[in-house]
Enzyme design. Structure first.
Site, PDB file in Angstrom:
ATOM      1  N   VAL A 105      45.198 -62.720  10.905  1.00 53.35           N
ATOM      2  CA  VAL A 105      45.219 -64.121  10.507  1.00 53.35           C
ATOM      3  C   VAL A 105      44.256 -64.841  11.446  1.00 53.35           C
ATOM      4  O   VAL A 105      44.346 -64.698  12.675  1.00 53.35           O
ATOM      5  CB  VAL A 105      46.645 -64.715  10.600  1.00 53.35           C
ATOM      6  CG1 VAL A 105      46.624 -66.191  10.245  1.00 53.35           C
ATOM      7  CG2 VAL A 105      47.592 -63.952   9.687  1.00 53.35           C
TER       8      VAL A 105
ATOM      9  N   ASN B 141      58.825 -65.022  12.347  1.00 50.38           N
ATOM     10  CA  ASN B 141      58.399 -65.670  11.102  1.00 50.38           C
ATOM     11  C   ASN B 141      58.876 -67.117  11.004  1.00 50.38           C
ATOM     12  O   ASN B 141      58.836 -67.720   9.937  1.00 50.38           O
ATOM     13  CB  ASN B 141      58.874 -64.848   9.891  1.00 50.38           C
ATOM     14  CG  ASN B 141      58.091 -63.547   9.783  1.00 50.38           C
ATOM     15  OD1 ASN B 141      56.974 -63.453  10.291  1.00 50.38           O
ATOM     16  ND2 ASN B 141      58.658 -62.541   9.149  1.00 50.38           N
TER      17      ASN B 141
ATOM     18  N   THR C 173      63.475 -55.532   9.228  1.00 52.54           N
ATOM     19  CA  THR C 173      63.461 -55.250  10.662  1.00 52.54           C
ATOM     20  C   THR C 173      64.898 -54.970  11.091  1.00 52.54           C
ATOM     21  O   THR C 173      65.766 -55.834  10.889  1.00 52.54           O
ATOM     22  CB  THR C 173      62.893 -56.475  11.418  1.00 52.54           C
ATOM     23  OG1 THR C 173      61.632 -56.796  10.834  1.00 52.54           O
ATOM     24  CG2 THR C 173      62.727 -56.197  12.894  1.00 52.54           C
TER      25      THR C 173
ATOM     26  N   ASP D  79      62.681 -61.142   5.180  1.00 56.44           N
ATOM     27  CA  ASP D  79      62.177 -60.764   6.517  1.00 56.44           C
ATOM     28  C   ASP D  79      62.299 -61.950   7.474  1.00 56.44           C
ATOM     29  O   ASP D  79      61.400 -62.210   8.268  1.00 56.44           O
ATOM     30  CB  ASP D  79      60.721 -60.289   6.407  1.00 56.44           C
ATOM     31  CG  ASP D  79      60.298 -59.413   7.592  1.00 56.44           C
ATOM     32  OD1 ASP D  79      61.196 -58.916   8.321  1.00 56.44           O
ATOM     33  OD2 ASP D  79      59.097 -59.222   7.806  1.00 56.44           O
TER      34      ASP D  79
ATOM     35  N   LYS E  47      63.141 -63.656  10.649  1.00 49.28           N
ATOM     36  CA  LYS E  47      63.301 -63.227  12.037  1.00 49.28           C
ATOM     37  C   LYS E  47      62.509 -64.219  12.892  1.00 49.28           C
ATOM     38  O   LYS E  47      61.686 -64.988  12.347  1.00 49.28           O
ATOM     39  CB  LYS E  47      62.801 -61.793  12.231  1.00 49.28           C
ATOM     40  CG  LYS E  47      61.364 -61.568  11.796  1.00 49.28           C
ATOM     41  CD  LYS E  47      60.963 -60.120  11.992  1.00 49.28           C
ATOM     42  CE  LYS E  47      59.565 -59.854  11.462  1.00 49.28           C
ATOM     43  NZ  LYS E  47      59.140 -58.482  11.602  1.00 49.28           N
TER      44      LYS E  47
ATOM     45  N   PHE F 192      48.867 -55.475   7.952  1.00 50.49           N
ATOM     46  CA  PHE F 192      47.792 -55.187   7.002  1.00 50.49           C
ATOM     47  C   PHE F 192      46.543 -56.023   7.225  1.00 50.49           C
ATOM     48  O   PHE F 192      45.690 -56.100   6.366  1.00 50.49           O
ATOM     49  CB  PHE F 192      48.309 -55.351   5.574  1.00 50.49           C
ATOM     50  CG  PHE F 192      49.491 -54.471   5.330  1.00 50.49           C
ATOM     51  CD1 PHE F 192      49.319 -53.106   5.201  1.00 50.49           C
ATOM     52  CD2 PHE F 192      50.764 -54.990   5.294  1.00 50.49           C
ATOM     53  CE1 PHE F 192      50.402 -52.277   5.019  1.00 50.49           C
ATOM     54  CE2 PHE F 192      51.857 -54.160   5.115  1.00 50.49           C
ATOM     55  CZ  PHE F 192      51.677 -52.797   4.978  1.00 50.49           C
TER      56      PHE F 192
ATOM     57  N   ASP G 118      55.151 -65.676   6.310  1.00 48.48           N
ATOM     58  CA  ASP G 118      55.180 -64.256   5.953  1.00 48.48           C
ATOM     59  C   ASP G 118      56.104 -63.929   4.777  1.00 48.48           C
ATOM     60  O   ASP G 118      57.236 -63.466   4.955  1.00 48.48           O
ATOM     61  CB  ASP G 118      55.547 -63.393   7.173  1.00 48.48           C
ATOM     62  CG  ASP G 118      55.253 -61.927   6.905  1.00 48.48           C
ATOM     63  OD1 ASP G 118      54.741 -61.621   5.814  1.00 48.48           O
ATOM     64  OD2 ASP G 118      55.543 -61.095   7.783  1.00 48.48           O
TER      65      ASP G 118
ATOM     66  N   LYS H  18      44.503 -65.573   5.972  1.00 57.48           N
ATOM     67  CA  LYS H  18      45.231 -64.301   6.143  1.00 57.48           C
ATOM     68  C   LYS H  18      44.438 -63.231   5.398  1.00 57.48           C
ATOM     69  O   LYS H  18      44.358 -63.260   4.167  1.00 57.48           O
ATOM     70  CB  LYS H  18      46.660 -64.449   5.600  1.00 57.48           C
ATOM     71  CG  LYS H  18      47.521 -63.222   5.770  1.00 57.48           C
ATOM     72  CD  LYS H  18      49.001 -63.525   5.523  1.00 57.48           C
ATOM     73  CE  LYS H  18      49.822 -62.258   5.486  1.00 57.48           C
ATOM     74  NZ  LYS H  18      51.255 -62.486   5.395  1.00 57.48           N
TER      75      LYS H  18
ATOM     76  N   LEU I  11      44.348 -65.647  15.130  1.00 62.84           N
ATOM     77  CA  LEU I  11      45.594 -66.349  15.483  1.00 62.84           C
ATOM     78  C   LEU I  11      46.743 -65.367  15.617  1.00 62.84           C
ATOM     79  O   LEU I  11      47.712 -65.615  16.330  1.00 62.84           O
ATOM     80  CB  LEU I  11      45.941 -67.356  14.378  1.00 62.84           C
ATOM     81  CG  LEU I  11      44.942 -68.482  14.128  1.00 62.84           C
ATOM     82  CD1 LEU I  11      45.264 -69.182  12.819  1.00 62.84           C
ATOM     83  CD2 LEU I  11      44.990 -69.484  15.277  1.00 62.84           C
ATOM     84  N   GLY I  12      46.649 -64.273  14.891  1.00 66.72           N
ATOM     85  CA  GLY I  12      47.729 -63.291  14.928  1.00 66.72           C
ATOM     86  C   GLY I  12      47.355 -62.099  14.078  1.00 66.72           C
ATOM     87  O   GLY I  12      46.371 -62.133  13.353  1.00 66.72           O
ATOM     88  N   SER I  13      48.166 -61.048  14.209  1.00 69.52           N
ATOM     89  CA  SER I  13      47.899 -59.849  13.420  1.00 69.52           C
ATOM     90  C   SER I  13      49.178 -59.372  12.776  1.00 69.52           C
ATOM     91  O   SER I  13      50.261 -59.499  13.359  1.00 69.52           O
ATOM     92  CB  SER I  13      47.391 -58.717  14.314  1.00 69.52           C
ATOM     93  OG  SER I  13      46.220 -59.130  14.934  1.00 69.52           O
ATOM     94  N   GLY I  14      49.026 -58.830  11.588  1.00 70.20           N
ATOM     95  CA  GLY I  14      50.173 -58.238  10.914  1.00 70.20           C
ATOM     96  C   GLY I  14      49.883 -56.776  10.668  1.00 70.20           C
ATOM     97  O   GLY I  14      48.903 -56.239  11.195  1.00 70.20           O
TER      98      GLY I  14
HETATM   99  P1  ATP Z   1      53.780 -58.479   9.216  1.00 73.26           P
HETATM  100  O1  ATP Z   1      53.095 -57.195   9.187  1.00 73.26           O
HETATM  101  O2  ATP Z   1      54.476 -58.785  10.513  1.00 73.26           O
HETATM  102  O3  ATP Z   1      54.624 -58.772   8.032  1.00 73.26           O
HETATM  103  P2  ATP Z   1      51.700 -59.947   8.000  1.00 73.26           P
HETATM  104  O4  ATP Z   1      50.534 -59.021   7.864  1.00 73.26           O
HETATM  105  O5  ATP Z   1      52.444 -60.207   6.736  1.00 73.26           O
HETATM  106  O6  ATP Z   1      52.629 -59.539   9.165  1.00 73.26           O
HETATM  107  P3  ATP Z   1      51.988 -62.614   9.018  1.00 73.26           P
HETATM  108  O7  ATP Z   1      53.328 -62.300   9.603  1.00 73.26           O
HETATM  109  O8  ATP Z   1      51.979 -63.545   7.862  1.00 73.26           O
HETATM  110  O9  ATP Z   1      51.176 -61.299   8.631  1.00 73.26           O
HETATM  111  O10 ATP Z   1      51.032 -63.156  10.165  1.00 73.26           O
HETATM  112  C1  ATP Z   1      50.788 -62.421  11.355  1.00 73.26           C
HETATM  113  C2  ATP Z   1      50.764 -63.390  12.533  1.00 73.26           C
HETATM  114  O11 ATP Z   1      49.699 -64.345  12.356  1.00 73.26           O
HETATM  115  C3  ATP Z   1      52.020 -64.241  12.669  1.00 73.26           C
HETATM  116  O12 ATP Z   1      52.994 -63.582  13.438  1.00 73.26           O
HETATM  117  C4  ATP Z   1      51.506 -65.499  13.341  1.00 73.26           C
HETATM  118  O13 ATP Z   1      51.403 -65.323  14.737  1.00 73.26           O
HETATM  119  C5  ATP Z   1      50.105 -65.639  12.794  1.00 73.26           C
HETATM  120  N1  ATP Z   1      50.087 -66.564  11.639  1.00 73.26           N
HETATM  121  C6  ATP Z   1      50.468 -66.274  10.379  1.00 73.26           C
HETATM  122  N2  ATP Z   1      50.307 -67.320   9.565  1.00 73.26           N
HETATM  123  C7  ATP Z   1      49.816 -68.316  10.326  1.00 73.26           C
HETATM  124  C8  ATP Z   1      49.424 -69.681  10.047  1.00 73.26           C
HETATM  125  N3  ATP Z   1      49.526 -70.178   8.831  1.00 73.26           N
HETATM  126  N4  ATP Z   1      48.948 -70.431  11.072  1.00 73.26           N
HETATM  127  C9  ATP Z   1      48.860 -69.890  12.320  1.00 73.26           C
HETATM  128  N5  ATP Z   1      49.185 -68.625  12.639  1.00 73.26           N
HETATM  129  C10 ATP Z   1      49.666 -67.845  11.660  1.00 73.26           C
END
Ligand code: ATP
Length: 361
Positions: free
Chosen positions: A27, A144, A180, A139, A141, A24, A161, A42, A19-22
Site C-alpha cells: 500500500v 485492521n 487470524t 478479519d 483485528k 499480496f 482490509d 493498494k 505505507l504498509g504491506s500485505g
Molecule cells: P493482509 O495480507 O494483512 O490482509 P492486505 O494485502 O489485504 O493485507 P491491507 O491490510 O489492506 O493489505 O494493507 C496493508 C497495510 O497497509 C495495513 O496494515 C496498513 O498499515 C496499510 N494501509 C492499508 N490501507 C491503508 C490506507 N487506506 N491508508 C494508509 N495505510 C493503509
C-alpha cells in the site's frame, strides 16, 4: 467479469512512499496529478496463470472491490477507483493517516473506559453498517482498525482490509477457513456455516485485549489457541482486570458466546449499558474504570515485534518460493498463507493457515 480502468495508473497518480504491506502487495501513498489530492494505492499482484503459486485470483480481487464499492460509511475505508494491468490491480482508496488504533492508545499514559468506549462505538457503528448490508468482514483485528488522523481532536475510526469479506445472499450457506487464530470464532475452526456473528466474536476478543492487555485464548502455539477457542477456555484474570467495570466484562461475555445465534449483534452492542449507560451510576462506573495501560503497552509492543518478525519470515518464504518455483516449474497450489499469531515455528495447523480460501456450499 468486472472490468476495471485500463489506464496506466502512473499517468493519473504519482506513486509515493510505502505505507504498509500485505500478503499480496504493498500500500503506497499516491498523489492524484489532476487535483494534487493524496490517496492510498493498494497494489495487488494477480496470479500469472492457473498453476501459479504467487498472487491473487482475479475473482478474489473482484470480490473485495465489489464489497468496498457497496460500503460508504465514515468508519469504513472508502474506495475511489480501480485500475488494472496484466499483472496487478490497483485500488485507489482513502488515505488513512492516523496509523493503527492500538498504537495510538499505547502512546497514552492512561485511558478511562469512557474514553475507550468512544472508539469502540465507532468500530461498532462501522460493523453495524456493514452487517446491515449483509457483509461480514471476517478479519477484524487490531491491525485492521486504523485512525483517520491521530492529531484530530476526535479522530475517526477506519476499518480496512476487506480481502476476506463476504456478502451473504439469502439462503446461501457460506463456510471459510480464513482468519487470524487469536481472533477467529469457533464456528470458523469447526468449518460450520458462517454469518455476520463471526465478526462479533472478534470484537469480543479485541475488547478483552483493549481492556486488559491479555489475549483471551492465546496459547503457546496456534493449535493451542484454536483448542482454547473451541473449548471456550478463557477467564478474566483478576490481576489484569482489577480496573475493569463489571459492565465491560458483561459486554465481553455476551460476545464470547459459542452459539452464534446467542451472540450480541452490533445493533445490540450499541445499546448495551457499557456503551450506552442508562443512568448516572453506570456513567460513574465507566468513568472510574480504566484500561490496564501497563499490560496493554506490553501487548502492543509484542504484537508489533511479531508483525515485523512475520514480515521478515514472509519475505524469506517468498524468496524461497520463487527459487523453488524456478527450480520445479509451476505447481497446482491454490492455498495461501494467512497470518499466524506465532513465530515461524512450523507447527501451524494447515486448515487455519489459509487466506482468502473459502467455499460456498
Ligand atoms: P493482509 O495480507 O494483512 O490482509 P492486505 O494485502 O489485504 O493485507 P491491507 O491490510 O489492506 O493489505 O494493507 C496493508 C497495510 O497497509 C495495513 O496494515 C496498513 O498499515 C496499510 N494501509 C492499508 N490501507 C491503508 C490506507 N487506506 N491508508 C494508509 N495505510 C493503509
Amino acid at each position: 467479469m468486472a472490468v476495471f480502468k485500463l489506464d496506466n495508473v502512473e499517468d493519473l497518480y504519482e506513486i509515493g512512499s510505502v505505507l504498509g504491506s500485505g500478503h499480496f502487495g504493498q500500500v503506497r501513498e499516491v498523489r492524484e496529478r489532476a487535483t494534487d489530492v493524496l490517496w492510498a494505492g493498494k497494489f495487488l499482484k494477480l496470479k500469472k496463470g492457473a498453476g501459479s503459486r504467487l498472487g491473487l485470483e482475479r475473482k478474489s480481487v473482484e470480490k473485495e472491490v465489489e464489497i468496498l464499492q457497496s460500503l460508504q460509511h465514515q468508519n469504513i475505508m472508502a474506495l475511489k477507483d480501480v485500475f488494472e494491468s496484466r499483472a496487478e490491480v490497483v485500488l485507489i482508496v482513502e488515505l488513512i493517516k492516523g496509523g493503527e488504533l492500538f498504537d495510538f492508545i499505547a502512546e497514552k499514559e492512561n485511558l478511562t473506559e469512557t474514553e475507550a468506549i468512544e472508539f469502540m462505538k465507532q468500530i461498532l457503528e462501522g460493523v453495524r453498517y456493514m452487517h446491515q448490508k449483509t457483509v461480514a468482514h471476517f478479519d477484524l483485528k487490531p491491525e485492521n482498525i486504523m485512525l483517520s488522523d491521530k492529531h484530530a481532536p476526535n479522530p475517526d475510526i477506519k476499518i480496512i482490509d476487506f480481502g476476506m469479506a463476504h456478502r451473504f445472499i439469502q439462503g446461501e450457506e457460506y463456510k471459510s477457513l480464513g482468519g487470524t487464530p487469536q481472533y477467529i470464532a469457533p464456528e470458523i475452526i469447526n468449518y460450520e456455516p458462517l454469518g455476520t456473528a463471526a465478526d462479533m466474536w472478534s470484537i469480543g476478543v479485541i475488547t478483552y485485549i483493549f481492556l486488559s492487555g491479555l489475549s483471551p485464548f492465546q496459547g503457546e502455539t496456534d493449535e493451542e489457541t484454536l483448542r482454547n477457542i473451541v473449548a471456550m477456555k478463557y477467564e478474566f484474570e483478576p490481576h489484569c482486570f482489577s480496573q475493569t467495570s463489571n459492565m465491560a466484562k458483561d459486554f465481553i461475555q455476551k460476545l464470547l458466546v459459542k452459539d452464534q445465534s446467542e451472540r450480541m449483534t452490533a445493533e445490540e452492542c450499541l445499546i448495551h449499558p457499557w456503551i450506552k449507560p442508562l443512568n448516572r451510576t453506570q456513567i460513574a462506573k465507566r468513568n472510574r474504570s480504566s484500561i490496564n495501560m501497563k499490560n496493554f503497552k506490553k501487548f502492543n509492543a509484542r504484537r508489533k515485534w511479531k508483525m515485523s518478525f512475520n514480515m521478515v519470515s514472509a519475505c524469506n518464504r517468498f524468496c524461497r518460493l520463487q527459487l523453488l518455483c524456478k527450480a520445479r516449474g509451476p505447481e497446482q497450489q491454490e492455498l495461501r498463507d494467512c497470518e499466524s499469531d506465532q513465530e515461524d515455528t512450523g507447527t501451524k495447523p494447515a486448515s487455519l493457515l489459509r487466506r482468502r480460501l473459502s467455499s460456498s456450499s
